[in-house]
Design an enzyme around this catalytic site. Structure first.
Site, mmCIF file in Angstrom:
data_model
loop_
_atom_site.group_PDB
_atom_site.id
_atom_site.type_symbol
_atom_site.label_atom_id
_atom_site.label_comp_id
_atom_site.label_asym_id
_atom_site.label_seq_id
_atom_site.Cartn_x
_atom_site.Cartn_y
_atom_site.Cartn_z
ATOM 1 N N VAL A 1 0.953 -1.360 0.071
ATOM 2 C CA VAL A 1 -0.157 0.023 -0.177
ATOM 3 C C VAL A 1 0.927 1.256 0.101
ATOM 4 O O VAL A 1 0.554 2.151 -0.752
ATOM 5 C CB VAL A 1 -0.946 0.140 1.093
ATOM 6 N N GLY A 2 2.070 1.206 0.791
ATOM 7 C CA GLY A 2 2.918 2.520 0.523
ATOM 8 C C GLY A 2 3.419 2.694 -0.711
ATOM 9 O O GLY A 2 3.472 3.902 -0.835
ATOM 10 N N GLU B 1 6.393 4.724 6.559
ATOM 11 C CA GLU B 1 6.895 3.771 7.313
ATOM 12 C C GLU B 1 6.430 2.507 6.720
ATOM 13 O O GLU B 1 5.177 2.272 7.446
ATOM 14 C CB GLU B 1 6.794 4.236 8.613
ATOM 15 N N CYS C 1 7.011 -3.375 13.918
ATOM 16 C CA CYS C 1 7.805 -3.035 12.577
ATOM 17 C C CYS C 1 9.202 -3.200 12.859
ATOM 18 O O CYS C 1 10.001 -3.538 11.983
ATOM 19 C CB CYS C 1 7.632 -1.545 12.197
#
Length: 507
Positions: free
Chosen positions: A270-271, A289, A323
């Site tokens: 999606v980034g 991020e 993350c």
């Protein structure tokens, strides 16, 4: 701790030097504290009085290792010492007492030395700020109910503790060693007491994450959002935190004209979509991020026990849905068997339950994500990786802590961010091989090194990650920029980067 190029202790001072109050007392962890106030150019080193301006070699004693290391402690050239003083490991425990006025001192005590530094009556001089930073919970166990806190209680020192260190102390309360558990508990009680009495500083500045410390300290002195940024410049109505899937949350944010910036956190897939669409929507600012695949490097003579405990804490806590979770080991072949053995011994202590107790591991957040995990585990088996323990529990959204010994970094489980309580083990023969294979990753968010020695220094300078943690895990600070490179993101949040991202200046 920090890599050598960025070791913490930094003195911000005027360049005008003069002989200042010499009051440095050096004592072992099992010694009683005494406060020395010396008017001449001398200091106590190893409980003996020495002249600081005579070149002399001292023996550096480590109580935990019961050995002596010889080094030069003070010499004539200290008269011209620059305002950058380093105090980090046993090989760098340089004792100094040449102090200038109008400066702040930050001393970093290495968790490896087991040595206390007690500075007597420095605040009685013109020194405005003396802060002692302890970088891990381990030394605090030794200090918890003894020397350094007594100095904090009587106002001799301003003692600072990082929020993450306090969290590590809480983690140490789960230790099977009763002495460590009791000492950690006493430490937490003492810290809370000092905090409520305004005698201990909650330190937001984190000196363990490799970055440009000078910038962080400079940022500490800058304006704060709450007190100096006018609401008309950054109104609350312009700041929103939508959470959800790409089509329903992220994409509408891009097309919403009043938004000037989009800070995205989510998957790499999606980034990429966000980064393509953002320039089409009135040239919005975008920071991404998008996760990572972080490794814990363990080499010869590294602390295997510490590495295993902290890797499991970092990965199995929150079911690996973090993350910067250190989701894999990169180990020297000489430590492989010990790494595997220690992991298999400790895994059963992580219980699966719906409860919210701190020592309990809960379910996955999304069922759709959980359903993808067994496919990845089966893929690892098909690619000749050995799944040593763990796996999903039937009729649930729980995954037992899983350990996989991976043969190559071409395996799917090595190339993708699994976002699950799965730890992989990659065996290498040399540091160069570890660097090459680490940098082959498409991610570049974080890496972890277990020791500040030659291997740790080489790794810290060569690994292409934005965050490098040395002898620490999961540290964060408002003052240190956070972001990734490669497929881990674009741009950064926090620190000076936040000021750049969220403000528009008039030039």
């Amino acid at each position: 701790m920090l890599a050598t190029r960025n070791l913490v202790p930094i003195i911000r001072a005027s360049i005008k030097w003069r002989i200042k109050l010499s009051a440095l007392h050096y004592c072992m962890s099992d010694a009683e504290t005494s406060e020395a106030l010396l008017e001449d150019n001398s200091a106590y080193i190893n409980n003996e009085k020495h002249n600081l301006f005579l070149e002399k070699i001292f023996s550096d004693y480590q109580p935990f290792k019961h050995d002596n290391r010889t080094q030069v402690s003070c010499s004539q050239h200290m008269r011209d010492y620059r305002p950058l003083l380093t105090l980090s490991s046993a090989t760098r425990s340089v004792l100094f007492s040449l102090l200038a006025s109008d400066m702040s001192i930050i001393l970093s005590i290495s968790p490896n030395t087991g040595i206390l530094l007690c500075i007597g009556h420095l605040l009685a001089s013109d020194i405005e700020d003396v802060v002692i930073v302890l970088s891990r919970g381990s030394p605090l166990v030794d200090l918890a109910s003894t020397r350094i806190f007594k100095l904090a209680q009587n106002g001799t020192l301003r003692f600072a503790i990082k929020r993450t260190t306090f969290q590590e102390l809480r983690f140490l309360r789960k230790s099977k060693d009763e002495n460590v558990m009791e000492a950690a508990t006493r430490g937490i009680i003492t810290i809370r007491q000092l905090y409520y009495e305004n005698k201990v500083l909650p330190l937001r500045f984190t000196g363990n994450v490799a970055t440009h410390i000078e910038e962080n300290l400079e940022f500490e002195e800058q304006i704060t959002w709450r007190t100096h940024v006018d609401s008309s410049i950054f109104p609350n109505t312009r700041c929103a935190y939508p959470s959800g899937y790409g089509p329903s949350a992220k994409i509408p944010c891009l097309s919403h004209k009043p938004n000037d910036i989009l800070a995205y956190t989510g998957s790499t897939l999606v980034g990429r979509v966000v980064s393509k669409l953002a320039p089409e929507q009135v040239m919005k600012k975008v920071t991404l991020e998008s996760g990572g695949k972080s490794t814990m490097a363990v080499f010869i003579q590294h602390d295997v026990t510490w590495a295993v405990e902290n890797t499991q804490f970092g990965v199995f806590d929150r079911q690996g849905q973090c993350c910067i979770a250190q989701s894999g080991y990169t180990v020297h072949r000489s430590t492989l068997s010990q790494i595997v053995e220690n992991n298999l011994e400790k895994d059963p202590s992580y219980v699966l339950h719906v409860d919210t107790e701190s020592d309990i591991r809960g379910p996955f957040i999304l069922k759709i994500h959980f359903e993808s995990i067994p496919r990845r585990i089966n893929s690892a088996k098909a690619e000749n990786s050995k799944v040593l323990c763990g796996g999903p529990r039937e009729n649930s959204v729980y995954l037992y802590p899983t350990l996989s010994a991976t043969l190559t970094d071409e395996c799917r489980i090595m190339k993708e961010e699994v976002f699950a309580p799965i730890i992989t083990i990659l065996c290498v023969k040399t540091v160069d091989e570890a660097i090459q294979r680490g940098n082959n990753s498409k991610f570049g968010l974080a890496a972890y090194v277990t020791k500040e020695n030659v291997h740790g220094i080489i790794l810290s300078t060569a690994l292409k990650t934005v965050k490098l943690f040395i002898i620490c895990v999961h540290l964060a600070s408002y003052q240190i920029p956070f972001g990734g490179n490669k497929n881990s993101g674009m741009g950064a949040e926090l620190g000076k980067r936040a000021l750049e991202n969220y403000t528009e200046g008039n030039h």
